[in-house]
Scaffold this motif. Sequence first.
Motif: not given
Length: 491
Positions: A36-44
């Motif tokens: 999840g923290d990896v994916l939240n690097r690009f929240p859009e």
Amino acid sequence: MWGITRTRYADCNGSEASEETGIVLNIGGVKQVLCGDVLNRFPETRLAELWNTSKGCLEDLSSLCDDYDSGKGEFYFDRDPDAFKCIIELYYYGEIHIKRGICPICFVKEMEFWKIDLYFLDDCCKGDLQEAEDELAEIAEKVQTILVDREGDPSARGWQCFQMCLWKLLEKPESSLSARVIAIVSFLFILISSVVMCVGTIPDLQVEDAEGNHMEHPILEAIETACIGWFTVEYVLRLISSPNKVKFVLSFMNIIDFMAIMPFYVVLTLTSLGTAMMELANVQQAVQALRIMRIARIFKLARHSSGLQTLTSALKSSFSELGMLLMYMGVGVFLFSAMAYTLEQSHPETMFTSIPQSFWWAVITMTTVGYGDIYPKTTLGRCNAAVSFLCGVIAIALPIHPIINNFVIFYNKQQVLETAAKHEIELMALRSSEAGAEESGPHIQRRSVGVAAGVWDNAMRSCHSDTYIPLLKDPRAGIQTPSLDRSFDSS
């Protein structure tokens, strides 16, 4: 509640792994586990939205994925797994590279699905994307041209319809049998005219006039007149039927056609002014020069030869290499001619009287022709000659490979584009028939001004693939031309 999987994750910088919460993705049958923290690097992006809403209800996530397996805790996406391997590079490296073998056009659709902006595509891949878009536009233009040749303009009436038919008859040999016959006849007239021009210079076949001057045989002149008559009628009809008169007149091939017939009428005009005018030396030289200009008609063969057209286009794309060759030769000619003149001045029977006169020797030496009419006689002059022809060989050989490579690339590209365009025409006919079978209504029978746009609009209504590519605009007429889908990836 959605199932969450615990996994080990190593970050993009290679730091030691730690326990993180992640989601399991099934991309076209290939499983991927992302944190999840990896994916939240690009929240859009779509994956970040999927992670942030994973604790919601099923209705909230139904728009973000294709399916969910509660037993395995997997989010399923019916996408290309190879393209997804490039997509996840964004979350680890901050940029995306298109791997070899993936169509750039289809990869853009993948980026749009995962809600990733083209800004993150690396510059090296943007060049490949631009090249693919240019190729796509060329194929669409060829498809539009083929459709116009086959169908014509449905809105044309009266004179416009006649003009279009005449244009296809004279410019499109593949459009009908009669057009092919006219193209063959025109080709034969070009050959006959060229042969007559050459045979007419043979002294044994020439005749003498009342003043003892040699002139062409009357039979050859009659054949020449017949050929010029055909060329004139053909040029005038093509000019009348041309949709764009200015573009027609300024076209390179049409300029050659005009130069091929113009000398005949100029000589005929000068001859009709009387013998007093023809006795002037300047007029006689002008007539002779105009007769020599008849050799321009041999270039008319390029109109009926795709090989010559390909060669011309390849040379146009190799202007930089040709310029480099001329620059090398120019520098070498100036350098070695000056050295030859300086070194040969000590010999009493020198043949190098000036540097400009030495240019001729430098040219024939660097091109390894060596007529022998001028040559050095001193030892240093001969050494200079040896170095000059070695440098000439190198200077000529260096740009040759890029020129040949450009020709091969352009020829192969033309073959691919023609094959792809014909293949797309077949697909358009198939999709049009399928769309007509699935849907019934008056809107299916309507035809737009752009035949290609109408066919593709009907066909694409039944196609819901994510790889659908929007219509391209024809830059020539502003008409929307058919877009291309993944059927061209193999081409």
